[in-house]
Design a protein around this motif. Structure first.
Motif: not given
Length: 216
Positions: A75-95
């Motif tokens: 359950t979410e009470e046992e940890g922390y929910p996350f909705q996806g993955i973010r890929f990032a460099t110093s210039a760009d970001r993709v979610d």
């Protein structure tokens, strides 16, 4: 009726349908799934639970579904929910958000405890602090005593002895990997597991108000 955790196997326990070398999440999941179908399993692991690793466990929606089928509901009470993955460099970001639900970040020790308990519950024989030796002819020794089995599963990680014994290491590609970790006692700042690309690759994962970082 569940079997107690053992360090030394009795002569009766030295016979099993499936011997699983490696008692991490992969080995425990295989044992639970097989045992639920009436196939007797013995898990052999050199360490003792709960077994930790360098970073937390990011459970994707499909992983949560598979765990639920094994009888383990995180359950979410046992940890922390996350909705996806973010890929990032110093210039760009993709979610990239999951199309089929929400993931949950948990500590590996917590996940391992839940899976170990479920394995005992369904009747898996668990041999912690036990050393497995494979020899020619398929002979398997557990702490020096022979174990008879019908099938053997190797769930013993990247340096798998079972893979070497089966002759599958010849096609393996070797590369060096260095890992560093640090845990920060802060509230997660976003809803994604973040992968940051640069000279090194690092990622952060939200774990119940703790953000864990690792670089390679």
């Amino acid at each position: 009726m569940s079997r107690t955790t053992v360090c030394a196997l009795s002569p009766k326990q030295n016979n099993t349908d499936v011997a699983i070398i490696g008692g991490g999440p992969a080995g425990l999941a295989a044992a639970i799934a097989l045992q639920k179908k009436g196939i007797e399993c013995t898990v052999v692991e050199a360490l003792e639970p709960p077994i930790d690793k360098g970073c937390g466990e990011g459970l994707m929606p499909d992983a949560l579904h598979s765990l639920k089928e094994l009888g383990i509901e995180i359950t979410e009470e046992e940890g922390y929910p996350f909705q996806g993955i973010r890929f990032a460099t110093s210039a760009d970001r993709v979610d990239a958000e999951f199309p089929n639900g929400t993931g949950i970040g948990v500590r590996r020790t917590h996940l391992h405890q839940r899976m170990s308990h479920r394995a005992r519950e369904v009747g898996v024989t668990l041999a912690w602090r036990s050393h497995a030796t494979l020899s020619s002819g398929g002979r398997l020794l557990i702490n020096g005593a022979e174990m008879r089995y019908r099938w053997l599963i190797g769930a013993d990680g990247t340096a798998s002895q079972v893979r070497k014994w089966a002759g599958l290491d010849e096609e393996r590609f070797y590369s060096q990997r260095f890992g560093f970790r640090r845990h920060y006692q802060i509230a997660p700042w976003g809803k994604y597991v973040e992968v940051h690309w640069g000279r090194l690759v690092s990622y952060t994962s939200p774990l119940s108000r703790v953000t864990a970082c690792a670089s390679y």
